[in-house]
Design an enzyme around this catalytic site. Sequence first.
Site, mmCIF file in Angstrom:
data_model
loop_
_atom_site.group_PDB
_atom_site.id
_atom_site.type_symbol
_atom_site.label_atom_id
_atom_site.label_comp_id
_atom_site.label_asym_id
_atom_site.label_seq_id
_atom_site.Cartn_x
_atom_site.Cartn_y
_atom_site.Cartn_z
ATOM 1 C CB SER A 82 -0.947 0.016 1.202
ATOM 2 O OG SER A 82 -0.209 0.034 2.395
ATOM 3 C CB THR A 202 -0.966 6.162 4.397
ATOM 4 O OG1 THR A 202 -0.009 7.088 3.927
ATOM 5 C CG2 THR A 202 -1.409 6.573 5.774
ATOM 6 C CB THR A 220 -0.409 6.327 0.662
ATOM 7 O OG1 THR A 220 -1.255 5.170 0.582
ATOM 8 C CG2 THR A 220 -1.074 7.475 -0.073
ATOM 9 N NE ARG A 230 -9.029 7.254 -2.683
ATOM 10 C CZ ARG A 230 -8.296 6.988 -1.614
ATOM 11 N NH1 ARG A 230 -7.041 6.633 -1.774
ATOM 12 N NH2 ARG A 230 -8.804 7.067 -0.404
ATOM 13 C CB VAL A 231 -6.073 12.164 -4.635
ATOM 14 C CG1 VAL A 231 -5.198 12.683 -3.491
ATOM 15 C CG2 VAL A 231 -5.280 12.143 -5.935
ATOM 16 N N GLY A 232 -6.680 10.218 -1.946
ATOM 17 C CA GLY A 232 -7.258 10.211 -0.609
ATOM 18 C C GLY A 232 -6.756 11.364 0.228
ATOM 19 C CB THR A 253 -3.368 5.251 8.421
ATOM 20 O OG1 THR A 253 -3.366 4.174 7.463
ATOM 21 C CG2 THR A 253 -3.778 4.687 9.767
ATOM 22 N N GLY A 254 -6.112 5.107 6.882
ATOM 23 C CA GLY A 254 -7.467 4.566 6.816
ATOM 24 C C GLY A 254 -8.205 5.040 5.580
#
Length: 342
Positions: A82, A202, A220, A230-232, A253-254
């Site tokens: 990841s 991450t 990450t 997609r970007v978190g 994280t998550g």
Amino acid sequence: MLERRRFLQHSILGSLGILVGKQGFSGISGTNKVSKPVVISTWAPNQKANAAAWKILAANGRALDALEKGIHVTEADPTDQSVGYGGLPDRDGRVTVDSCVMDEFGNCGAVMCLEHILHPVSVARLVMEKTPHVQLVGEGALKFALSEGFEKVNLLTPEAEKAWKNWLKTSKYDPMITVEHLEERNRKQKKQVPGQQDNHDTIGMLALDMKGNLSGACSTSGMAYKMAGRVGDSPIIGAGLFVDNEVGAATATGVGEEIVRICGTHTIVEMMRNGLSPEEACKKAVERIVKRNGIEKAKNLQAGFIAVNKQGEVGAYSVIKGFNYAVQTNEGAYTKDAKYLI
């Protein structure tokens, strides 16, 4: 590797109807009070990244320099699916990486949807130091990295490619999926689900150096089999990372979408500014996620936070059980299971 993704499903209640869960611990100290310098990172296996960062901190080095070297360890680890090299690709089979840094002066830099670069954290730092911008994305980020001497590498390992091709057989995509869901399904079906595993993670790292200065960094490759582009939260300042050298720092994280929606790390730093401890501040951010989603939805997702304040006190909290973190101080190295809301 899957241990660090062990997000187990539980029902959630809170101080709005919340019961505080029990805390597990393995380490050298039962207290959150530590002396400077200190480095803390998401997930127990990142103790090896902490060790690399500690070499710089122990030599009176700058926090940001230490974090960059520490995160390099995880970015280059092909067994971590990841983060960086070896990361699971998007649904089109492309590994894209996100990273950000923030220093003691409030300077910050980030890259998003970057391909072919082994150490995105270093590119993020150069965005901060060599451009007038905070964020570079996609082809622009790659062009900048190459202009700064970075070389193209293939981030898709044979193992990750195999997992992706197995995933294509079903193309089942659930960004909220937890390991417990998969284990239960596998028990019922008496087989493994092709290409499926917990798919959001991450490395976030925070450090307080000998001079009393704070910095933070994240890296990450995002959700496995995500939609292209997609970007978190990880490369977003105030969501996946925030540093205020007068107060403290936090990282996350998550499920990134949930962290973005509450500006999670900025929220935590502001809570610490108002007098809460790092652990208490992380808990407040978790409570906001639970309140926004409602219990039934929240019990099927995970978000975890870590924080350190100016005094060197560390803390963490997560939505559901399974999040842990690693710390190194003058006393030694230890890992700890975060408290959670159940």
